[in-house]
Design a protein around this motif. Structure first.
Motif, PDB file in Angstrom:
ATOM      1  N   THR A 287     -72.834  24.260  -9.771  1.00 47.48           N
ATOM      2  CA  THR A 287     -73.283  22.891  -9.528  1.00 47.48           C
ATOM      3  C   THR A 287     -72.636  21.927 -10.527  1.00 47.48           C
ATOM      4  N   ARG A 288     -72.343  22.421 -11.731  1.00 49.55           N
ATOM      5  CA  ARG A 288     -71.664  21.586 -12.721  1.00 49.55           C
ATOM      6  C   ARG A 288     -70.310  21.122 -12.205  1.00 49.55           C
ATOM      7  N   ALA A 289     -69.539  22.063 -11.658  1.00 52.99           N
ATOM      8  CA  ALA A 289     -68.220  21.705 -11.124  1.00 52.99           C
ATOM      9  C   ALA A 289     -68.351  20.754  -9.940  1.00 52.99           C
ATOM     10  N   LEU A 290     -69.297  21.021  -9.055  1.00 56.86           N
ATOM     11  CA  LEU A 290     -69.430  20.196  -7.859  1.00 56.86           C
ATOM     12  C   LEU A 290     -69.893  18.777  -8.202  1.00 56.86           C
ATOM     13  N   ARG A 291     -70.799  18.650  -9.170  1.00 57.18           N
ATOM     14  CA  ARG A 291     -71.234  17.307  -9.585  1.00 57.18           C
ATOM     15  C   ARG A 291     -70.055  16.510 -10.144  1.00 57.18           C
ATOM     16  N   ARG A 292     -69.231  17.172 -10.947  1.00 53.12           N
ATOM     17  CA  ARG A 292     -68.087  16.485 -11.527  1.00 53.12           C
ATOM     18  C   ARG A 292     -67.101  16.065 -10.446  1.00 53.12           C
ATOM     19  N   LEU A 293     -66.857  16.943  -9.467  1.00 50.11           N
ATOM     20  CA  LEU A 293     -65.948  16.586  -8.384  1.00 50.11           C
ATOM     21  C   LEU A 293     -66.477  15.387  -7.600  1.00 50.11           C
ATOM     22  N   ALA A 294     -67.766  15.413  -7.277  1.00 50.95           N
ATOM     23  CA  ALA A 294     -68.355  14.320  -6.506  1.00 50.95           C
ATOM     24  C   ALA A 294     -68.289  13.003  -7.281  1.00 50.95           C
ATOM     25  N   ALA A 295     -68.600  13.051  -8.580  1.00 51.62           N
ATOM     26  CA  ALA A 295     -68.591  11.835  -9.398  1.00 51.62           C
ATOM     27  C   ALA A 295     -67.182  11.263  -9.517  1.00 51.62           C
ATOM     28  N   GLN A 296     -66.204  12.140  -9.719  1.00 53.86           N
ATOM     29  CA  GLN A 296     -64.835  11.658  -9.873  1.00 53.86           C
ATOM     30  C   GLN A 296     -64.281  11.124  -8.555  1.00 53.86           C
ATOM     31  N   ALA A 297     -64.631  11.774  -7.437  1.00 53.18           N
ATOM     32  CA  ALA A 297     -64.145  11.315  -6.131  1.00 53.18           C
ATOM     33  C   ALA A 297     -64.738   9.956  -5.765  1.00 53.18           C
ATOM     34  N   THR A 298     -66.031   9.766  -6.027  1.00 52.72           N
ATOM     35  CA  THR A 298     -66.656   8.487  -5.679  1.00 52.72           C
ATOM     36  C   THR A 298     -66.212   7.372  -6.628  1.00 52.72           C
ATOM     37  N   ALA A 299     -65.824   7.736  -7.859  1.00 50.05           N
ATOM     38  CA  ALA A 299     -65.259   6.717  -8.749  1.00 50.05           C
ATOM     39  C   ALA A 299     -63.901   6.248  -8.235  1.00 50.05           C
ATOM     40  N   LEU A 300     -63.144   7.157  -7.615  1.00 51.47           N
ATOM     41  CA  LEU A 300     -61.828   6.810  -7.069  1.00 51.47           C
ATOM     42  C   LEU A 300     -61.961   6.104  -5.719  1.00 51.47           C
ATOM     43  N   PHE A 301     -62.910   6.586  -4.888  1.00 48.54           N
ATOM     44  CA  PHE A 301     -63.175   5.998  -3.573  1.00 48.54           C
ATOM     45  C   PHE A 301     -64.671   5.714  -3.473  1.00 48.54           C
ATOM     46  N   PRO A 302     -65.138   4.546  -3.899  1.00 48.21           N
ATOM     47  CA  PRO A 302     -66.577   4.247  -3.880  1.00 48.21           C
ATOM     48  C   PRO A 302     -67.221   4.394  -2.508  1.00 48.21           C
TER      49      PRO A 302
END
Length: 382
Positions: A287-302
């Protein structure tokens, strides 16, 4: 012992690299049997995003291999059914600040001297290419040669086009050798199969297969996760990733690393990566990896913050310490050839790998210098 029905070549591994080896060997007139303990594309290939990238490779042997593969994928796109979803959509690498933008500029200049097309995109033009990108980015580079395929379909159609005989659900348990240590075939859970050549295209299990032949090839699994969204209109037009991704690809760290990589697909879902960590073959959901992926993706594409992720999957990249694949003959076991260790670039590099293996098998001149990929840079008696 060999019979009239014995193939010229046994390929171990029915992923995209093994499929490409079978395809190009068959194109040279060789008869091929492909063996896998699972289904077609049941390992790393089936867990891949299908990236065919030049943009993340610095000048050197891997980039030369990728440039050759780019040409071959373009030809394959015309020869194989359109269902492999080959899409020459290009890549877009973006920088969050001026320092990262300058680093991208230096990197792209060096790549250009090696034959890569890269076009600088100023900050105020990024939204012409990707309307949903976050504001405030410093700029980026567009790479028109980057492309994508559906990897499992690509592997399946390469195998079908090769005419190779498939033996799926059979695990290779031994390498058969003759009185002088030369390859005579393989032993599987079902039978002994004879051939004068065996190609190790076993991906992350390439080290295990090498050990069956009494040699050491230090292939290690490097785990990664991909988030998959619900189907969407084409909100992401290119493969888009942050400049930090290039450094993560080249890193030797075993710790968790994530950098945003976002791309749309012809069928609608958006694929979100990329994470890297060395945890053996542990498939436990992080879940740590998935949270980071989701946060970084939404920062790039809100816009993705309002989109549902409907599933995730994990895969293992076949990692070698110098980040180059092992391609070529084993110096200790005549008749054994290696085609593994491509890490996260195996789908992109598969056609060139298959062509090189076919050229070696038929005694033809390889189209590039194979010394950097020689397995003897690692191999020793086990």
């Amino acid at each position: 012992m060999p019979t009239r029905n014995s193939p010229d070549l046994i390929v171990v591994g029915a992923g995209v690299v093994g499929a490409a080896c079978a395809y190009y060997a068959a194109g040279c007139g060789l008869s091929v049997t492909v063996i896998d303990r699972g289904p077609v594309a049941g390992g790393t290939t089936g867990a891949g995003e299908g990236n065919l990238l030049l943009s993340d490779k610095e000048p050197g042997p891997e980039l030369e291999l990728a440039l050759l593969s780019t040409q071959l994928w373009q030809k394959l796109a015309d020869q194989l059914p359109p269902r492999i979803e080959y899409e020459a959509k290009g890549g877009l690498v973006v920088a969050s600040d001026a320092a990262r933008m300058q680093a991208l500029r230096t990197f792209a200049t060096a790549q250009g001297l090696a034959g890569v097309s890269a076009h600088e995109v100023p900050a105020d033009r990024l939204h012409d290419l990707e309307p949903h990108l976050a504001p405030g980015l410093a700029g980026g580079f567009r790479y028109p040669q980057d492309a994508q395929v559906q990897p499992a379909l690509a592997a399946a159609h390469l195998l079908r086009a090769s005419g190779a005989r498939l033996r799926l659900g059979e695990e290779v348990t031994g390498i058969l050798t003759g009185s002088h240590g030369e390859v005579r075939g393989v032993r599987t859970t079902a039978a002994d199969l004879h051939a004068p050549y065996v190609v190790n295209a076993a991906g992350v299990w390439g080290g295990e297969l090498a050990r069956l032949a009494g040699v050491d090839l230090p292939v290690l699994p490097r785990r990664g996760f991909v988030l998959v969204t619900e189907p969407l209109p084409r909100v992401v037009r290119h493969k888009v990733y942050a400049a930090d991704y290039v450094a993560d690809v080249a890193s030797d760290s075993a710790a968790l690393q994530t950098s945003p990589v976002v791309e749309g697909t012809p069928s609608g879902p958006v694929l979100i990566g990329a994470s890297r960590e060395r945890v053996g073959f542990d498939r436990t959901l992080s879940t740590r990896a998935l949270r980071r992926l989701a946060a970084q993706a939404t920062a790039l594409f809100p816009v993705l913050a309002r989109v549902r992720a409907i599933r995730t999957y994990a895969g293992f990249r076949p990692y070698l310490p110098d980040h180059l694949p092992a391609i070529g003959p084993d110096p200790q076991v005549p008749g054994l050839l290696h085609a593994c260790g491509h890490e996260g670039a195996g789908i992109g590099l598969a056609p060139a790998t298959g062509l090189l293996i076919a050229r070696l098998l038929t005694g033809s001149e390889p189209p590039l210098d194979m010394a950097p990929f020689a397995p003897d840079r690692f191999l020793s008696t086990a």
